[in-house]
Write an enzyme that holds these catalytic residues in place. Structure first.
Site, PDB file in Angstrom:
ATOM      1  N   ASP A 159       0.707  -1.317  -0.204  1.00  0.00           N
ATOM      2  CA  ASP A 159       0.116  -0.232  -0.057  1.00  0.00           C
ATOM      3  C   ASP A 159       0.780   1.195  -0.014  1.00  0.00           C
ATOM      4  OD1 ASP A 159      -2.637   1.235   0.010  1.00  0.00           O
ATOM      5  OD2 ASP A 159      -2.078   1.948   1.744  1.00  0.00           O
ATOM      6  N   GLU A 169       0.734   5.610   0.554  1.00  0.00           N
ATOM      7  CA  GLU A 169       0.108   6.869   0.821  1.00  0.00           C
ATOM      8  C   GLU A 169       0.944   7.921  -0.115  1.00  0.00           C
ATOM      9  OE1 GLU A 169      -2.556   7.133   2.415  1.00  0.00           O
ATOM     10  OE2 GLU A 169      -2.632   5.317   3.351  1.00  0.00           O
ATOM     11  N   HIS A 204      -5.312   6.619   7.661  1.00  0.00           N
ATOM     12  CA  HIS A 204      -4.674   5.734   6.586  1.00  0.00           C
ATOM     13  C   HIS A 204      -3.233   5.935   6.969  1.00  0.00           C
ATOM     14  CE1 HIS A 204      -8.153   4.678   3.605  1.00  0.00           C
ATOM     15  NE2 HIS A 204      -8.649   5.913   4.648  1.00  0.00           N
ATOM     16  N   ASP A 259      -2.279  -0.508   6.655  1.00  0.00           N
ATOM     17  CA  ASP A 259      -3.368  -1.052   5.447  1.00  0.00           C
ATOM     18  C   ASP A 259      -2.930  -2.063   4.854  1.00  0.00           C
ATOM     19  OD1 ASP A 259      -4.817   1.306   6.324  1.00  0.00           O
ATOM     20  OD2 ASP A 259      -4.644   2.570   4.365  1.00  0.00           O
TER      21      ASP A 259
END
Length: 235
Positions: free
Chosen positions: A7, A9, A152, A157
């Site tokens: 994942d 960001e 998040h 995640d």
């Protein structure tokens, strides 16, 4: 079989307009078991996050200012993912950003460096058509605790997605004779009804019991108390 659950960001939604990756989080699965060999870096994007993105991840420009740039961690990242199948929720988003970052350092596209890219959002839509299939929705559906997810975070995640993916793809290995019966679960998925054949039980080794206890402690920590497995055993 080596799989990486990944994942990211980012500073915004569009790498073509200059948005950058600010965090990469990966967890490793070997033969569908978490190994603890994780990859995690915050990254200095050399720009501010958009207001909407900042509200999602909470990673400020000040916090990221002393973190390494992507070029400084790319070799470690490339070595980590090399040849593995990669599991991502909404893969085009993360792969698009990774390709943009790799292009900046004159390296091949992401998919050229890994095995298969598995998109759990596509899988979820096929398994649960017409239902919400965000990561939070899937955590609720499969009983994965995300109570500690206030914002998040890429590594958090990725860890949640790994649990969701394992639950989604657990399947049923039949050790029995198919009686031809069927049932339907709460999501409308057809289930086989089978008769259980003789099963040979093997006692867990001391190492396996120790590893199981570590998993239980991890679950206790995630739910900030006693996980359902311990509660069931206590009863």
């Amino acid at each position: 079989m080596r799989q990486i659950v990944l994942d990211t960001e980012t500073t915004g939604l569009n790498p073509r307009s200059g948005d950058r990756i600010i965090e990469i989080g990966c967890v490793e699965l070997i033969d569908r078991r978490l190994t603890g060999n994780n990859f995690h870096h915050y990254i200095n994007p050399e720009r501010d996050s958009e207001e909407g993105a900042l509200a999602v991840h909470g990673l400020t420009t000040e916090f990221l200012s002393d973190k390494p740039k992507f070029a400084e961690i790319v070799n470690e990242f490339r070595d980590y993912i090399s040849g593995a199948d990669v599991i991502i929720h909404n893969a085009p988003f993360d792969v698009g950003f990774l390709d943009a970052e790799l292009k900046r350092v004159d390296m091949p596209n992401f998919k050229e460096q890994v095995g298969e890219v598995i998109d759990t959002l596509v899988q979820a839509k096929e398994m649960h058509p017409g239902k919400r299939n965000s990561l939070d929705a899937l955590c609720d559906r499969y009983g994965v605790s995300n109570a500690h997810r206030a914002l998040h975070g890429a590594l958090l995640d990725a860890e949640l997605l790994a649990e969701v993916y394992l639950a989604m793809t657990r399947g049923q290995n039949s050790l029995s004779m198919d009686l031809g019966g069927q049932d339907v679960d709460s999501d409308g998925v057809m289930l086989e009804v089978v008769a259980i054949a003789d099963v040979l039980l093997q006692q867990a080794s001391e190492d396996e019991l120790a590893e199981h206890e570590l998993v239980m402690k991890s679950l206790d920590k995630e739910v900030r108390g006693q996980c359902l497995w311990r509660a069931a055993l206590a009863n």
